[in-house]
Scaffold this motif. Structure first.
Motif, PDB file in Angstrom:
ATOM      1  N   PRO A 163       0.788  -1.238   0.000  1.00  0.00           N
ATOM      2  CA  PRO A 163       0.000   0.000   0.000  1.00  0.00           C
ATOM      3  C   PRO A 163       0.816   1.283   0.000  1.00  0.00           C
ATOM      4  N   LEU A 164       2.119   1.198   0.241  1.00  0.00           N
ATOM      5  CA  LEU A 164       2.931   2.399   0.369  1.00  0.00           C
ATOM      6  C   LEU A 164       3.745   2.629  -0.894  1.00  0.00           C
ATOM      7  N   ALA A 165       4.196   3.872  -1.103  1.00  0.00           N
ATOM      8  CA  ALA A 165       4.986   4.199  -2.294  1.00  0.00           C
ATOM      9  C   ALA A 165       6.014   5.260  -1.949  1.00  0.00           C
ATOM     10  N   THR A 166       7.170   5.150  -2.596  1.00  0.00           N
ATOM     11  CA  THR A 166       8.212   6.165  -2.463  1.00  0.00           C
ATOM     12  C   THR A 166       7.904   7.321  -3.415  1.00  0.00           C
ATOM     13  N   ASP A 167       8.686   8.392  -3.323  1.00  0.00           N
ATOM     14  CA  ASP A 167       8.461   9.555  -4.190  1.00  0.00           C
ATOM     15  C   ASP A 167       8.620   9.208  -5.674  1.00  0.00           C
ATOM     16  N   ASP A 168       9.459   8.192  -5.955  1.00  0.00           N
ATOM     17  CA  ASP A 168       9.655   7.810  -7.363  1.00  0.00           C
ATOM     18  C   ASP A 168       8.687   6.714  -7.808  1.00  0.00           C
ATOM     19  N   GLY A 169       7.689   6.408  -6.966  1.00  0.00           N
ATOM     20  CA  GLY A 169       6.617   5.504  -7.381  1.00  0.00           C
ATOM     21  C   GLY A 169       6.812   4.040  -7.065  1.00  0.00           C
ATOM     22  N   ARG A 170       7.902   3.657  -6.426  1.00  0.00           N
ATOM     23  CA  ARG A 170       8.113   2.245  -6.094  1.00  0.00           C
ATOM     24  C   ARG A 170       7.222   1.849  -4.919  1.00  0.00           C
TER      25      ARG A 170
END
Length: 395
Positions: A163-170
């Motif tokens: 459910p979580l994502a980094t700023d670059d979309g991973r």
């Protein structure tokens, strides 16, 4: 393991499976899938003569069925590689008896799973009682300690699990870096009990102090000392895969460390297979009939879907030597070709079927198939023509 370069993906042998199995070398196959004739209590369709063995009532029917199957299971055990596994489909009538037989031949310690397979999502509506919607697949290893079966699949991984994502979309999910099993503690695993440093504002974690960081020691929810799952060298190697955050515990707020478990890790992600396989995941009897119809016509009423066999194949290496000596309509060979075409694998499959006459008046007979083996042969030839991989017959 592994097929010889250029070997046909599918080979077919017509004949009694016991006779064919007797010609095969020991430990020559990595994966066996069987869909033996089911004993529904409505009479026997097997070649063996059980007239003198049946006895009276259900016990006699079970005994006759087992007497037919036992030498074939024993022969399968002989030709299965030490690192291999066998999958056997069965319904409620003989599931308990088959499991005891497999326990005896393969050993209880080598039992891996009894999978519920939902091949009829609506359930059988004819007859009395419950609308049965399932069969089983019993799974055994030749040697559980050496078996290479991987009971997981990339196809069961879903985005919602991350459910979580980094700023670059991973995409990722958080897993506690702390070992949650109390058997692992500073006394049992002293090298895994050490302090880390982290900044809960930025999430940064390091093995050594840095500006703005607080000291973080592993503790259980009740405040007792715990240990990390990762060693200090691994943490130093992969700090970008960790983050810290403030959590609320029984003793107030504290800072804890989490692993970022990525949706797309290097090497791909797999998820453990559950022991219930739904028709929406693997196909149904209806989809299996349609698959067969596309190749050779509407000739069988209850073939297995290729999706079921693709899931089975997915638990083994992509160069597995596969054997199906109750080949029926040839679903296993079809699935092997589909799997190889999809992932570039080098699986091979030997399908064995007898020249048992098709039932008088059946769709198969009306379509011109005099024997069940003729259906198997026609399907595997059609698979070679449409999917590829070649076709050969065992002489």
């Amino acid at each position: 393991m592994g097929a010889e370069p250029g070997a046909p993906w599918n080979t077919f042998a017509e004949g009694d499976n016991l006779d064919v199995l007797a010609t095969l070398p020991d430990e020559s196959y990595d994966l066996i899938y069987l869909d033996p004739p089911y004993n529904t209590g409505n009479g026997f369709v097997y070649h063996d003569d059980f007239k003198g063995k049946r006895g009276a009532g259900a016990a006699g029917r079970h005994a006759s069925w087992l007497a037919y199957l036992r030498p074939r299971i024993e022969a399968g055990h002989r030709v299965l590689a030490e690192t291999g596994a066998i999958f056997v489909s069965i319904d409620d009538h003989e599931a308990a008896y088959l499991r005891l037989l497999l326990d005896e031949v393969f050993g209880e310690a080598n039992f891996l799973a009894q999978v519920v397979v939902n091949l009829n999502a609506k359930g059988r509506q004819l007859g009395k009682g419950f609308a049965t919607a399932h069969e089983y697949v019993l799974v055994y290893a030749k040697n559980a300690r050496r078996c290479v079966l991987d009971a997981s699949s990339p196809h069961t991984v879903v985005e919602g699990d991350f459910p979580l994502a980094t700023d670059d979309g991973r995409r990722y999910r958080r897993l506690p870096l702390r070992n949650t099993n109390k058997k692992f503690n500073p006394l049992s695993s002293p090298t895994l009990h050490f302090a880390l440093w982290g900044d809960p504002e930025t999430g940064q974690v390091a093995a050594d102090p840095f500006a703005g960081a607080v000291e973080i020691k592993p503790v259980f929810g009740d405040g007792t000392p715990a240990v990390w799952r990762w060693s200090r060298p691994l943490i130093e190697e992969r700090p970008e895969d960790l983050e810290c955050r403030v959590v609320r515990g029984v003793r107030g707020d504290r800072v804890d460390v989490y692993q970022r478990d990525w949706r797309h890790p290097v090497g791909g992600r797999r998820k453990k297979l559950r022991t219930i396989w739904l028709a929406e995941e693997i196909g149904s009897t209806d989809t299996a009939v349609a698959e067969l119809k596309d190749l050779v016509g509407h000739v069988f009423e209850s073939p297995k879907p290729t999706g079921l066999l693709l899931r089975v194949l997915g638990t083994m290496p992509s160069d597995a030597r596969v054997l199906d000596y109750f080949a029926g309509s040839g679903t296993t060979g079809h699935a092997v070709a589909l799997a190889n075409a999809a992932d570039g694998g080098r699986r091979t499959c030997l399908s064995v079927n007898s020249a048992e006459p098709t039932r008088v008046g059946s769709n198969a007979e009306r379509a011109g198939y005099a024997t069940v083996a003729a259906v198997t042969r026609a399907r595997l030839r059609a698979v070679a023509a449409t999917v590829g991989g070649g076709y050969a017959e065992l002489s």
